[in-house]
Design a protein around this motif. Structure first.
Motif, PDB file in Angstrom:
ATOM      1  N   MET A  11      63.902 -45.027  53.650  1.00  0.00           N
ATOM      2  CA  MET A  11      64.224 -43.984  52.697  1.00  0.00           C
ATOM      3  C   MET A  11      63.077 -43.836  51.703  1.00  0.00           C
ATOM      4  SD  MET A  11      67.449 -44.011  50.158  1.00  0.00           S
ATOM      5  CE  MET A  11      67.907 -42.591  49.286  1.00  0.00           C
ATOM      6  N   ASN A  12      62.460 -42.670  51.644  1.00  0.00           N
ATOM      7  CA  ASN A  12      61.365 -42.420  50.707  1.00  0.00           C
ATOM      8  C   ASN A  12      61.916 -41.907  49.386  1.00  0.00           C
ATOM      9  OD1 ASN A  12      59.399 -43.146  52.546  1.00  0.00           O
ATOM     10  ND2 ASN A  12      59.129 -41.059  53.306  1.00  0.00           N
ATOM     11  N   ARG A  13      61.574 -42.606  48.342  1.00  0.00           N
ATOM     12  CA  ARG A  13      61.975 -42.200  46.996  1.00  0.00           C
ATOM     13  C   ARG A  13      60.726 -41.926  46.190  1.00  0.00           C
ATOM     14  NH1 ARG A  13      64.254 -46.571  44.329  1.00  0.00           N
ATOM     15  NH2 ARG A  13      63.040 -47.886  45.690  1.00  0.00           N
TER      16      ARG A  13
ATOM     17  N   LYS B 216      55.281 -42.383  44.934  1.00  0.00           N
ATOM     18  CA  LYS B 216      56.243 -43.173  45.687  1.00  0.00           C
ATOM     19  C   LYS B 216      56.763 -44.318  44.817  1.00  0.00           C
ATOM     20  CE  LYS B 216      56.932 -45.690  49.943  1.00  0.00           C
ATOM     21  NZ  LYS B 216      56.338 -46.237  51.146  1.00  0.00           N
TER      22      LYS B 216
ATOM     23  N   GLU C  99      58.695 -47.940  44.168  1.00  0.00           N
ATOM     24  CA  GLU C  99      58.954 -49.248  44.757  1.00  0.00           C
ATOM     25  C   GLU C  99      59.878 -49.995  43.813  1.00  0.00           C
ATOM     26  OE1 GLU C  99      55.335 -51.305  45.600  1.00  0.00           O
ATOM     27  OE2 GLU C  99      54.473 -49.591  46.631  1.00  0.00           O
TER      28      GLU C  99
ATOM     29  N   ARG D 288      63.862 -51.459  42.758  1.00  0.00           N
ATOM     30  CA  ARG D 288      65.309 -51.330  42.907  1.00  0.00           C
ATOM     31  C   ARG D 288      65.720 -49.938  43.395  1.00  0.00           C
ATOM     32  NH1 ARG D 288      67.680 -48.799  38.646  1.00  0.00           N
ATOM     33  NH2 ARG D 288      66.462 -48.614  36.747  1.00  0.00           N
ATOM     34  N   VAL D 289      66.892 -49.877  43.959  1.00  0.00           N
ATOM     35  CA  VAL D 289      67.391 -48.667  44.606  1.00  0.00           C
ATOM     36  C   VAL D 289      67.606 -47.512  43.623  1.00  0.00           C
ATOM     37  CG1 VAL D 289      69.324 -47.710  45.937  1.00  0.00           C
ATOM     38  CG2 VAL D 289      68.460 -49.990  46.463  1.00  0.00           C
ATOM     39  N   GLY D 290      68.146 -47.748  42.441  1.00  0.00           N
ATOM     40  CA  GLY D 290      68.467 -46.678  41.501  1.00  0.00           C
ATOM     41  C   GLY D 290      67.302 -46.212  40.640  1.00  0.00           C
ATOM     42  N   LYS D 291      66.114 -46.728  40.880  1.00  0.00           N
ATOM     43  CA  LYS D 291      64.950 -46.407  40.067  1.00  0.00           C
ATOM     44  C   LYS D 291      64.582 -44.932  40.209  1.00  0.00           C
ATOM     45  CE  LYS D 291      60.459 -48.432  39.071  1.00  0.00           C
ATOM     46  NZ  LYS D 291      59.489 -49.428  39.488  1.00  0.00           N
ATOM     47  N   LYS D 292      64.282 -44.242  39.074  1.00  0.00           N
ATOM     48  CA  LYS D 292      63.956 -42.819  39.099  1.00  0.00           C
ATOM     49  C   LYS D 292      62.512 -42.530  38.704  1.00  0.00           C
ATOM     50  CE  LYS D 292      68.593 -41.303  37.858  1.00  0.00           C
ATOM     51  NZ  LYS D 292      69.403 -40.543  36.900  1.00  0.00           N
TER      52      LYS D 292
END
Length: 123
Positions: free
Chosen positions: A1-3, A11, A13, A15-19
């Motif tokens: 999953m690219n966030r 891009k 890197e 924790r999951v909830g990082k914005k």
């Protein structure tokens, strides 16, 4: 999953909830968002105070001056907006926009403002 960062699109890197990728991007994102919102009461007051200060500074280059009230009002000065006041020994109240102050005077048929600059003795 690219966030990606919500501000700079880098891009992410971690924790999951990082914005955001950094505190700079987080701050810049919220600053921009607030700036885009409609004018708030605080912002309107701040803008008027700064305008009042600029007008008073422009007409009071010598440290003390008299000017017709109507002239200042025409330029956008609003005497209801001031940052603080000082009362002299005679009981006269000078209103200040930061370091530039004014007091209303009546001379003949004209209302005028006496413009002053904050002094140490006014504490």
């Amino acid at each position: 999953m690219n966030r990606n960062c919500s501000y700079c699109n880098e891009k992410l890197e971690g924790r999951v909830g990082k914005k955001f990728c950094s505190s700079y991007c987080r701050s810049a994102f919220y600053y921009q968002r607030t700036k885009e919102k409609e004018d708030t009461l605080f912002k309107k007051i701040d803008v008027q105070l700064k305008k009042n200060r600029k007008i008073l500074k422009n007409y009071n280059r010598a440290g003390m001056a008299k000017i017709r009230k109507e002239k200042l009002i025409r330029e956008g000065f609003d005497p209801k907006y001031f940052t603080h006041y000082w009362k002299n020994k005679k009981g006269q109240v000078y209103l200040f926009c930061y370091e530039f102050g004014f007091i209303e005077l009546q001379e003949k048929d004209h209302k005028k403002y006496l413009l002053v600059v904050w002094q140490e003795y006014m504490k």
